[in-house]
Design an enzyme around this catalytic site. Structure first.
Site, PDB file in Angstrom:
ATOM      1  N   ASP A  55      -4.239  -1.071  -2.899  1.00  0.00           N
ATOM      2  CA  ASP A  55      -4.993  -0.482  -4.051  1.00  0.00           C
ATOM      3  C   ASP A  55      -5.052  -1.621  -4.913  1.00  0.00           C
ATOM      4  O   ASP A  55      -5.907  -1.372  -6.259  1.00  0.00           O
ATOM      5  CB  ASP A  55      -4.344   0.759  -4.515  1.00  0.00           C
ATOM      6  N   PRO A  82      11.069   8.182  -0.727  1.00  0.00           N
ATOM      7  CA  PRO A  82      11.958   9.443  -0.827  1.00  0.00           C
ATOM      8  C   PRO A  82      10.997  10.554  -0.012  1.00  0.00           C
ATOM      9  O   PRO A  82       9.878  10.474   0.133  1.00  0.00           O
ATOM     10  CB  PRO A  82      11.782  10.077  -2.440  1.00  0.00           C
ATOM     11  N   ALA A  83      11.884  11.572   0.984  1.00  0.00           N
ATOM     12  CA  ALA A  83      11.165  12.518   1.268  1.00  0.00           C
ATOM     13  C   ALA A  83      10.547  13.392   0.457  1.00  0.00           C
ATOM     14  O   ALA A  83      10.874  13.348  -0.616  1.00  0.00           O
ATOM     15  CB  ALA A  83      12.279  13.519   1.987  1.00  0.00           C
ATOM     16  N   VAL A 134      -1.035   6.063   3.493  1.00  0.00           N
ATOM     17  CA  VAL A 134      -1.492   4.604   3.595  1.00  0.00           C
ATOM     18  C   VAL A 134      -0.255   4.031   4.333  1.00  0.00           C
ATOM     19  O   VAL A 134      -0.779   3.136   5.153  1.00  0.00           O
ATOM     20  CB  VAL A 134      -1.798   3.941   2.217  1.00  0.00           C
TER      21      VAL A 134
HETATM   22  C1  LIG Z   1     -10.010  -2.133   6.731  1.00  0.00           C
HETATM   23  C2  LIG Z   1      -8.719  -1.316   6.383  1.00  0.00           C
HETATM   24  C3  LIG Z   1      -7.449  -1.585   7.090  1.00  0.00           C
HETATM   25  C4  LIG Z   1      -6.426  -0.554   6.729  1.00  0.00           C
HETATM   26  O1  LIG Z   1      -6.255  -0.438   5.562  1.00  0.00           O
HETATM   27  O2  LIG Z   1      -5.582  -0.531   7.710  1.00  0.00           O
HETATM   28  C5  LIG Z   1      -8.765  -1.547   4.849  1.00  0.00           C
HETATM   29  N1  LIG Z   1      -9.095  -0.335   4.002  1.00  0.00           N
HETATM   30  C6  LIG Z   1      -9.611   0.709   4.963  1.00  0.00           C
HETATM   31  C7  LIG Z   1     -10.255   1.909   4.626  1.00  0.00           C
HETATM   32  C8  LIG Z   1     -10.357   2.084   3.339  1.00  0.00           C
HETATM   33  N2  LIG Z   1      -9.890   1.800   2.047  1.00  0.00           N
HETATM   34  C9  LIG Z   1     -10.402   2.656   1.245  1.00  0.00           C
HETATM   35  C10 LIG Z   1     -11.334   3.521   1.615  1.00  0.00           C
HETATM   36  C11 LIG Z   1     -12.123   4.651   0.717  1.00  0.00           C
HETATM   37  C12 LIG Z   1     -13.672   4.084   0.555  1.00  0.00           C
HETATM   38  C13 LIG Z   1     -13.825   2.792  -0.118  1.00  0.00           C
HETATM   39  O3  LIG Z   1     -13.223   2.708  -1.085  1.00  0.00           O
HETATM   40  O4  LIG Z   1     -14.569   1.779   0.418  1.00  0.00           O
HETATM   41  C14 LIG Z   1     -11.400   3.269   3.103  1.00  0.00           C
HETATM   42  C15 LIG Z   1     -12.368   4.041   4.070  1.00  0.00           C
HETATM   43  C16 LIG Z   1     -11.951   5.085   4.597  1.00  0.00           C
HETATM   44  O5  LIG Z   1     -10.847   5.630   4.357  1.00  0.00           O
HETATM   45  O6  LIG Z   1     -12.686   5.565   5.752  1.00  0.00           O
HETATM   46  C17 LIG Z   1      -9.941   2.438  -0.153  1.00  0.00           C
HETATM   47  C18 LIG Z   1      -9.660   1.321  -0.848  1.00  0.00           C
HETATM   48  N3  LIG Z   1      -9.406   0.131  -0.023  1.00  0.00           N
HETATM   49  C19 LIG Z   1      -9.000  -0.857  -0.945  1.00  0.00           C
HETATM   50  C20 LIG Z   1      -9.054  -0.481  -2.394  1.00  0.00           C
HETATM   51  C21 LIG Z   1      -8.731  -1.298  -3.712  1.00  0.00           C
HETATM   52  C22 LIG Z   1      -9.907  -1.882  -4.138  1.00  0.00           C
HETATM   53  O7  LIG Z   1     -11.102  -2.031  -3.470  1.00  0.00           O
HETATM   54  O8  LIG Z   1      -9.847  -2.354  -5.320  1.00  0.00           O
HETATM   55  C23 LIG Z   1      -9.335   0.857  -2.122  1.00  0.00           C
HETATM   56  C24 LIG Z   1      -9.778   1.991  -3.337  1.00  0.00           C
HETATM   57  C25 LIG Z   1     -11.056   1.844  -4.080  1.00  0.00           C
HETATM   58  C26 LIG Z   1     -11.238   2.775  -5.170  1.00  0.00           C
HETATM   59  O9  LIG Z   1     -10.080   3.218  -5.588  1.00  0.00           O
HETATM   60  O10 LIG Z   1     -12.464   2.958  -5.407  1.00  0.00           O
HETATM   61  C27 LIG Z   1      -8.690  -2.445  -0.506  1.00  0.00           C
HETATM   62  C28 LIG Z   1      -8.443  -2.763   0.582  1.00  0.00           C
HETATM   63  N4  LIG Z   1      -8.696  -2.142   1.878  1.00  0.00           N
HETATM   64  C29 LIG Z   1      -8.558  -3.000   2.904  1.00  0.00           C
HETATM   65  C30 LIG Z   1      -8.460  -2.622   4.293  1.00  0.00           C
HETATM   66  C31 LIG Z   1      -8.542  -4.267   2.481  1.00  0.00           C
HETATM   67  C32 LIG Z   1      -9.846  -4.977   2.340  1.00  0.00           C
HETATM   68  C33 LIG Z   1     -10.622  -5.002   3.792  1.00  0.00           C
HETATM   69  C34 LIG Z   1     -11.946  -5.449   3.829  1.00  0.00           C
HETATM   70  O11 LIG Z   1     -12.695  -5.627   2.887  1.00  0.00           O
HETATM   71  O12 LIG Z   1     -12.490  -5.605   5.072  1.00  0.00           O
HETATM   72  C35 LIG Z   1      -7.984  -4.071   1.060  1.00  0.00           C
HETATM   73  C36 LIG Z   1      -8.480  -5.161  -0.085  1.00  0.00           C
HETATM   74  C37 LIG Z   1      -6.668  -4.521   0.688  1.00  0.00           C
HETATM   75  C38 LIG Z   1      -5.534  -3.929   1.858  1.00  0.00           C
HETATM   76  O13 LIG Z   1      -5.599  -2.524   1.933  1.00  0.00           O
HETATM   77  O14 LIG Z   1      -4.991  -4.603   2.549  1.00  0.00           O
HETATM   78  C39 LIG Z   1      -9.214   0.239   6.482  1.00  0.00           C
HETATM   79  C40 LIG Z   1     -10.129   0.419   7.587  1.00  0.00           C
HETATM   80  C41 LIG Z   1      -9.745   1.006   8.850  1.00  0.00           C
HETATM   81  C42 LIG Z   1     -10.475   1.533   9.735  1.00  0.00           C
HETATM   82  O15 LIG Z   1     -10.853   2.564   9.580  1.00  0.00           O
HETATM   83  O16 LIG Z   1     -10.563   0.795  10.774  1.00  0.00           O
HETATM   84  N1  LIG Z   2      -5.829  -0.121   0.610  1.00  0.00           N
HETATM   85  C1  LIG Z   2      -6.314   1.131   1.119  1.00  0.00           C
HETATM   86  O1  LIG Z   2      -6.964   1.021   2.148  1.00  0.00           O
HETATM   87  C2  LIG Z   2      -6.138   2.370   0.390  1.00  0.00           C
HETATM   88  C3  LIG Z   2      -6.830   3.544   0.625  1.00  0.00           C
HETATM   89  C4  LIG Z   2      -6.595   4.712   0.165  1.00  0.00           C
HETATM   90  C5  LIG Z   2      -5.734   4.569  -0.948  1.00  0.00           C
HETATM   91  N2  LIG Z   2      -5.198   3.718  -1.561  1.00  0.00           N
HETATM   92  C6  LIG Z   2      -4.041   3.668  -2.530  1.00  0.00           C
HETATM   93  O2  LIG Z   2      -2.746   3.248  -1.869  1.00  0.00           O
HETATM   94  C7  LIG Z   2      -1.893   4.038  -2.670  1.00  0.00           C
HETATM   95  C8  LIG Z   2      -0.943   4.870  -1.599  1.00  0.00           C
HETATM   96  O3  LIG Z   2      -1.919   6.040  -0.986  1.00  0.00           O
HETATM   97  P1  LIG Z   2      -1.365   7.172  -0.469  1.00  0.00           P
HETATM   98  O4  LIG Z   2      -2.634   8.034   0.242  1.00  0.00           O
HETATM   99  O5  LIG Z   2      -0.389   6.694   0.856  1.00  0.00           O
HETATM  100  O6  LIG Z   2      -0.577   8.091  -1.175  1.00  0.00           O
HETATM  101  P2  LIG Z   2       0.520   8.884  -0.827  1.00  0.00           P
HETATM  102  O7  LIG Z   2       0.501  10.176  -2.297  1.00  0.00           O
HETATM  103  O8  LIG Z   2       0.060   9.983   0.441  1.00  0.00           O
HETATM  104  O9  LIG Z   2       1.954   8.438  -0.728  1.00  0.00           O
HETATM  105  C9  LIG Z   2       2.550   7.770  -1.700  1.00  0.00           C
HETATM  106  C10 LIG Z   2       3.977   7.558  -1.138  1.00  0.00           C
HETATM  107  O10 LIG Z   2       4.556   6.637  -2.111  1.00  0.00           O
HETATM  108  C11 LIG Z   2       5.901   7.069  -2.108  1.00  0.00           C
HETATM  109  N3  LIG Z   2       6.472   6.634  -3.313  1.00  0.00           N
HETATM  110  C12 LIG Z   2       5.909   6.629  -4.629  1.00  0.00           C
HETATM  111  N4  LIG Z   2       6.649   6.045  -5.751  1.00  0.00           N
HETATM  112  C13 LIG Z   2       7.599   5.187  -4.837  1.00  0.00           C
HETATM  113  C14 LIG Z   2       8.801   4.474  -5.289  1.00  0.00           C
HETATM  114  N5  LIG Z   2       8.746   3.932  -6.408  1.00  0.00           N
HETATM  115  N6  LIG Z   2       9.160   4.042  -4.288  1.00  0.00           N
HETATM  116  C15 LIG Z   2       9.107   4.392  -3.007  1.00  0.00           C
HETATM  117  N7  LIG Z   2       8.266   5.058  -2.426  1.00  0.00           N
HETATM  118  C16 LIG Z   2       7.521   5.589  -3.404  1.00  0.00           C
HETATM  119  C17 LIG Z   2       5.712   8.724  -2.292  1.00  0.00           C
HETATM  120  O11 LIG Z   2       7.008   9.217  -2.081  1.00  0.00           O
HETATM  121  C18 LIG Z   2       4.725   8.636  -1.019  1.00  0.00           C
HETATM  122  O12 LIG Z   2       5.346   8.759   0.239  1.00  0.00           O
HETATM  123  C19 LIG Z   2      -2.521   4.734  -3.747  1.00  0.00           C
HETATM  124  O13 LIG Z   2      -2.442   4.182  -4.908  1.00  0.00           O
HETATM  125  C20 LIG Z   2      -4.116   5.110  -3.174  1.00  0.00           C
HETATM  126  O14 LIG Z   2      -4.828   5.087  -4.298  1.00  0.00           O
HETATM  127  C21 LIG Z   2      -5.144   2.449  -0.662  1.00  0.00           C
END
Ligand SMILES: C[C@@]1(CC(=O)O)C2=NC(=C\c3[nH]c(c(CCC(=O)O)c3CC(=O)O)Cc3[nH]c(c(CC(=O)O)c3CCC(=O)O)/C=C3\N/C(=C\2)[C@@H](CCC(=O)O)[C@]3(C)CC(=O)O)/[C@H]1CCC(=O)O
Ligand SMILES: NC(=O)c1ccc[n+]([C@@H]2O[C@H](COP(=O)([O-])OP(=O)(O)OC[C@H]3O[C@@H](n4cnc5c(N)ncnc54)[C@H](O)[C@@H]3O)[C@@H](O)[C@H]2O)c1
Length: 321
Positions: A139, A71-72, A51
């Site tokens: 997340d 951390p690496a 991420v």
């Molecule tokens: C748009 C994009 C931008 C970016 O990150 O650069 C982005 N997520 C992307 C992809 C993606 N993220 C996830 C999946 C897996 C499928 C799925 O869950 O749908 C996929 C799809 C994939 O990987 O293909 C997992 C996920 N995402 C969030 C949660 C937490 C939750 O929902 O509670 C969970 C874990 C859910 C779980 O554990 O079930 C939350 C957020 N993700 C957002 C942005 C924000 C809302 C944006 C919006 O609603 O439009 C928000 C709220 C916060 C934020 O991260 O800023 C980027 C697409 C970039 C691109 O491809 O162009």
């Molecule tokens: N918002 C989104 O779009 C989205 C999509 C996929 C996953 N996630 C969530 O985001 C989180 C990160 O996902 P990921 O795939 O990058 O995980 P990852 O395991 O690839 O990376 C985690 C990173 O965090 C670092 N880390 C852990 N504890 C730390 C600390 N205390 N200080 C500094 N670094 C620390 C690790 O060294 C590693 O580099 C997860 O909780 C995952 O579920 C969010």
């Protein structure tokens, strides 16, 4: 005599007025979509995984300065970005500690976490709130001051799609649909428009020119086809700007027809020449019966593998220093 309709709610009455006056309809519950000018400002990124790699794409595209604490080992893409943008990213090779923020509360404009440790994530969010620094905790949507969106980029054009947390994958699909629907050369056309506007502001800088300048630009922006604007040379631009000075009074505008502008040309633009040469080359290749792109793709993968190998070495070397 007209009687007052008492069945209508005050909200509905306001809605009708909004529509009647032609004001934009306000749908509350959305996000504030803005284009943040973060260039040269410092951002704290905690985490170095998958991420974090996506966050770096957003940050580096906006010329931000990044302090990354993780951390690496780093995710390979993150390690790659570090070698690609050594001036923009400072890597601190250890887990986050609260003094990273409390010892320098004014250093950061923005905080992003992308870590798989919910306790540390919450601690960072609390600190960010205390310091009043906007934060995105990957997340944990309730602990996000803003969300990322799916972004299409073409030169100066950025189109961001947000589903406001409902379906990030769908945001990505919609972004691709929008990109497909855009004219091929629109990034280049927008870049040219930026140049014309900038030149005109230099040539007619006075405040009193403002209204006329804006009206001329509005008319000119709507007038020409996208590919025509994209193909404008600097010479075309100078010729076009000349027309601005042909009218004098406030409502007096001269925006030439495209054909009129072309007649003023002494030569083709470099971009048009290059595009024509590219089209000729492509046609020749197709005529030779080559499968388009196949060779390039094979070469691309081999090239990339070699590059990654090279980076590994460089990365080890930099650590050894
Ligand atoms: C748009 C994009 C931008 C970016 O990150 O650069 C982005 N997520 C992307 C992809 C993606 N993220 C996830 C999946 C897996 C499928 C799925 O869950 O749908 C996929 C799809 C994939 O990987 O293909 C997992 C996920 N995402 C969030 C949660 C937490 C939750 O929902 O509670 C969970 C874990 C859910 C779980 O554990 O079930 C939350 C957020 N993700 C957002 C942005 C924000 C809302 C944006 C919006 O609603 O439009 C928000 C709220 C916060 C934020 O991260 O800023 C980027 C697409 C970039 C691109 O491809 O162009
Ligand atoms: N918002 C989104 O779009 C989205 C999509 C996929 C996953 N996630 C969530 O985001 C989180 C990160 O996902 P990921 O795939 O990058 O995980 P990852 O395991 O690839 O990376 C985690 C990173 O965090 C670092 N880390 C852990 N504890 C730390 C600390 N205390 N200080 C500094 N670094 C620390 C690790 O060294 C590693 O580099 C997860 O909780 C995952 O579920 C969010």
């Amino acid at each position: 005599m007209a009687t007052k309709d008492n069945t209508m709610t005050p909200e509905r009455r306001l809605e009708i007025r909004e529509e009647m006056f032609g004001y934009p309809k306000i749908q509350t519950g959305g996000s504030l979509m803005i284009a943040w000018q973060i260039k040269g400002k410092r951002v704290l990124l905690v985490g170095g995984g998958e991420v974090a790699a996506t966050r770096l794409v957003h940050l580096l595209s906006a010329d931000a300065l990044v302090t990354m604490i993780a951390p690496a080992p780093l995710h390979p893409e993150v390690a790659f970005r570090l070698t690609q943008f050594p001036q923009s990213i400072t890597w601190i090779d250890r887990p986050f500690q609260s003094t990273d923020l409390t010892s320098c509360p004014n250093d950061y404009s923005l905080i992003l976490t992308a870590i798989d440790d919910p306790v540390a994530s919450s601690e960072i969010y609390t600190l960010a709130q205390q310091l009043k620094i906007p934060a995105n905790i990957a997340d944990v949507p309730p602990e996000c001051d803003f969300y990322f969106g799916s972004v299409h980029r073409d030169g100066p054009l950025q189109v961001m799609v947000s589903t406001n947390g409902n379906g990030p994958r769908m945001a990505s699909t919609i972004r691709k649909m929008i990109a497909e629907a855009l004219p091929e050369d629109c990034g280049r056309a927008i870049e040219r428009m930026g140049k014309i506007r900038q030149e005109l502001r230099k040539l007619a800088p006075e405040q009193r020119e403002g209204k006329r300048r804006m009206e001329w630009i509005k008319q000119m922006s709507d007038k020409y086809p996208w590919d025509a604007v994209a193909g404008m040379s600097d010479e075309d631009m100078q010729n076009l700007l000349e027309w601005y000075f042909r009218g004098q009074g406030e409502g007096e505008f001269y925006v030439p027809e495209w054909e009129e502008l072309i007649k003023m040309r002494k030569g083709k633009s470099k971009w048009v020449r290059e595009r024509e040469a590219k089209e000729r080359e492509e046609k020749e290749r197709e005529e030779k019966g080559e499968k388009k792109g196949e060779d390039a793709a094979n070469g691309g993968v081999e090239g990339l593998n070699k590059q990654v190998e090279g980076l590994k070495v460089e990365d080890d070397e930099s650590k050894a220093k």
